[in-house]
Each structure stands twice: as C-alpha cells, then as structure tokens.
Design an enzyme around this catalytic site. Structure first.
Site, PDB file in Angstrom:
ATOM      1  N   ARG A 265       0.145  -5.700   7.390  1.00 26.80           N
ATOM      2  CA  ARG A 265      -0.556  -5.116   8.061  1.00 26.80           C
ATOM      3  C   ARG A 265       0.041  -6.405   9.415  1.00 26.80           C
ATOM      4  NH1 ARG A 265      -6.175  -3.467  11.652  1.00 26.80           N
ATOM      5  NH2 ARG A 265      -5.109  -1.887  10.119  1.00 26.80           N
TER       6      ARG A 265
ATOM      7  N   HIS B 227       0.400   4.380  10.389  1.00 27.56           N
ATOM      8  CA  HIS B 227      -1.245   4.123   9.843  1.00 27.56           C
ATOM      9  C   HIS B 227      -1.681   4.639   8.696  1.00 27.56           C
ATOM     10  CE1 HIS B 227      -4.552   1.908   9.318  1.00 27.56           C
ATOM     11  NE2 HIS B 227      -5.924   2.164  10.326  1.00 27.56           N
TER      12      HIS B 227
ATOM     13  N   GLN C 123      -4.960   5.092   7.248  1.00 27.21           N
ATOM     14  CA  GLN C 123      -5.682   5.716   7.961  1.00 27.21           C
ATOM     15  C   GLN C 123      -5.744   7.724   7.581  1.00 27.21           C
ATOM     16  OE1 GLN C 123      -8.303   4.177  10.372  1.00 27.21           O
ATOM     17  NE2 GLN C 123      -9.129   6.602   9.185  1.00 27.21           N
TER      18      GLN C 123
ATOM     19  N   ASP D 185      -7.681   7.755  19.888  1.00 27.62           N
ATOM     20  CA  ASP D 185      -7.493   6.058  19.201  1.00 27.62           C
ATOM     21  C   ASP D 185      -8.047   5.717  21.208  1.00 27.62           C
ATOM     22  OD1 ASP D 185      -6.742   4.106  17.919  1.00 27.62           O
ATOM     23  OD2 ASP D 185      -5.180   4.612  17.902  1.00 27.62           O
TER      24      ASP D 185
ATOM     25  N   CYS E 278      -9.898   6.516  14.479  1.00 32.07           N
ATOM     26  CA  CYS E 278      -9.973   5.353  12.949  1.00 32.07           C
ATOM     27  C   CYS E 278     -10.942   4.029  13.682  1.00 32.07           C
ATOM     28  CB  CYS E 278      -8.305   4.873  13.128  1.00 32.07           C
ATOM     29  SG  CYS E 278      -7.742   4.718  14.719  1.00 32.07           S
TER      30      CYS E 278
ATOM     31  N   ARG F  47     -11.550   5.540   4.086  1.00 32.59           N
ATOM     32  CA  ARG F  47     -10.883   4.685   3.559  1.00 32.59           C
ATOM     33  C   ARG F  47     -11.092   4.322   2.097  1.00 32.59           C
ATOM     34  NH1 ARG F  47      -8.189   1.938   7.921  1.00 32.59           N
ATOM     35  NH2 ARG F  47      -6.586   1.156   6.633  1.00 32.59           N
TER      36      ARG F  47
END
Ligand code: CP
Ligand code: NVA
Length: 303
Positions: free
Chosen positions: A104, A131, A134, A222, A262, A290
């Site tokens: 990440r 991402h 996700q 988001d 998310c 996840r």
C-alpha cells in the site's frame, strides 16, 4: 528462464472469466467449502504499508494465516524503504525471502516498479490510483445481494473521482455492468479509464448525483479527502458538499438498493449517518468480504 509471476495491480489484471471464478471461490471460502486444509502452509506474504490501514492489514494477515501461511507486516517507520532504500533493491531482496508481496503506497508507479523487479506476485493494497482488492470485496457483496450475474446491475458512484472510482470503472470494464458516476467538475476520474470502461459497458459521467443514483442497485461513495490529501480537506468539503449520499438521494435508487462504502467513512460529510447506519447499508458485510475475497486472490496467485 523462470516464468514471470502473476501480479494483481489493478482489476483488469484478471479477465472477466478469472474475476468471476475468483468471486465464486471467495463465496466457497466464506461458506467453509474450501480452504480448510491449510493450502498455503509454508507460504509467506510480505505486507508493506506506507499509508495507514485497518481493514487491509488485518484481512490480509488473518487471511494468509487461515490458509496456513504467514504474513509479515512492514511499515515505513521501521524498514529501510522508509529511509529511502530503492524499490528495486527492496523488491529483489524481498523476493528472495517471501512468496508474495502486498504493498500500500502513494504513487501507483511505485507498485509497478516493485512488480517489475519482483520474482514473486505483487498485490496492490491501495495506491493513489487504484484499490483493486476493495473492489473484489465490493463485487462479492453485490453478488450476495443480487446473484452472480452482475452485468445486469446499475451501480452509482457519487463524489470524488478517486482511486475507488477508478477501480469501479475497471470493474465495469471487465464485467459490463452499468456505472454512473456523479462527480463535480475538477474531481473527474482519469478520462482514459472512463473511455476504456465506456468501450465495454454503459458508463456515464454526470454532474448531478440524482442522475447517477436513479434506479441504481448499489450506491457507493468514499471520503472526500483521501490519504495524502489531508491538506485539501477544507477545499474539498466545499467543492463536494452537494454530493453527500443522504436519505433523499438514496430514495431515488431502486427499492432494493444497497449502500456501499469502503471505509473509513466520515458521517455527515460524504454520507449521512441515517444512510450509512440505516437498513440499506452493507458496509460491515462489505468489510468482512475483504477477508474472503483476498483469500481467493492469495490462492489464485500463490499456488
Ligand atoms: N477500505 C480499506 O482499505 O480500509 P483500510 O484503509 O482500513 O485498509
Ligand atoms: N480513497 C480512500 C480509500 C481508503 C480505503 C483513500 O485513498 O484514502
């Protein structure tokens, strides 16, 4: 010469069939029909975090452990990477110790560079651009709600044209569902990703959130300031104010619509508490997914 490893840096690294297969596997793992025999025993995954994380870190660490393997958490604070050691050296050195690397970080190019030099699979655990892990969880959540044929769904994105918006575009590109993004001027997703998705699926970029949400099966948003954009928080709040997903907006979606985020979320900014804590919200199932989706990914890449 050894074959180059399989990486997962963005959704299109899997084709439509592979993506559907991975989601089916995730469902089997979740149901306990697969993965109980420690299929990744002896396998080690390095987890590089140059940004904060709750879900990604814990779901990857628990996931590999449940499959019989081990994860090693590496943060900027206590690795040489954090002191400026080149990505190339880090990648080659880690490749000699571990069977896979999750990273990440900020710049997507850094993940691509890591993958270029790695002789083991590299997984993108979030960059400023994408991402993808996700999205695997989000697609699994959609499947649980609406069945495995996702191509007939209408998905709405409301807010910033960020890494998550890019990942939804990539998912529409691969799976063909309808995607409507409502984004204010100045916050558009990469036009190249919009163009590519629109070549394969009904994808529309609009300014009015109502237009995006109307009749949607899933409404997504988001945070308005992603990690690394903290200094822009106030300006972004002003620019995105009209893009809050509240009950009035949600009422325009299909009656069976679900709300996805998310996480982490800011109640009262991109989403009202009434919506995110209300009956249509699936945020906690989405977060749990996840774990299942990434276990499927690990089995796909590491075996
Ligand atoms: N959604 C997500 O990636 O959460 P974390 O930042 O907690 O990993
Ligand atoms: N867009 C957010 C997602 C966090 C999981 C960020 O990049 O900070």
């Amino acid at each position: 010469m050894t074959a180059s490893p399989r990486h997962f840096l963005e959704i299109p690294d899997l084709d439509g069939g592979e993506l559907r297969g991975l989601l089916a596997r995730a469902a089997r793992l979740k149901a306990g029909q697969e993965g109980r025999d420690r299929p990744l025993a002896g396998t080690t995954l390095a987890l590089i975090f140059r940004k904060s994380s709750t879900r990604t870190r814990v779901s990857f660490e628990v996931g590999i452990q449940q499959l019989g393997g081990a994860g090693i958490f590496l943060s900027d604070r206590d690795t040489q990477l954090g002191r400026g050691e080149p990505i190339m050296d880090t990648s080659r050195v880690l490749s000699g110790y571990v069977d896979g690397i999750m990273i990440r970080t900020f710049e997507h190019a850094e993940v691509e560079e890591l993958a270029r030099y790695a002789s083991v699979p590299v997984i993108n655990g979030l960059t400023d651009r994408f991402h993808p892990c996700q999205l695997l969880a989000d697609l699994l959540t959609l499947q649980e709600e609406f069945g495995t044929e996702l191509s007939g769904l209408r998905v709405a994105w409301v807010g910033d044209g960020n890494n998550m918006a890019h990942s939804w575009l990539n998912a529409a590109y691969r799976l063909g569902f309808e995607l409507r993004l409502a984004v204010p001027e100045g916050f558009d997703p990469d036009p190249e990703l919009v163009r590519r998705a629109a070549s394969a699926a009904p994808v529309h970029l609009v300014r009015d959130p109502r237009e995006a949400v109307e009749g949607a099966h899933a409404v997504n948003t988001d945070v308005w300031a992603s990690m690394g954009q903290e200094g822009e928080s106030e300006a972004r709040r002003d620019a995105l104010r009209r893009y809050q997903v509240d009950a009035t907006l949600m009422a325009l979606a299909a009656p069976e619509a679900i709300f996805l985020h998310c996480l982490p979320a800011h109640r009262g900014e991109e989403v009202s508490a009434e919506v995110i804590d209300g009956p249509q919200s699936r945020i906690y199932r989405e977060a749990e997914n996840r774990l299942h989706a990434q276990k499927a990914l690990l089995l796909e890449l590491l075996t």
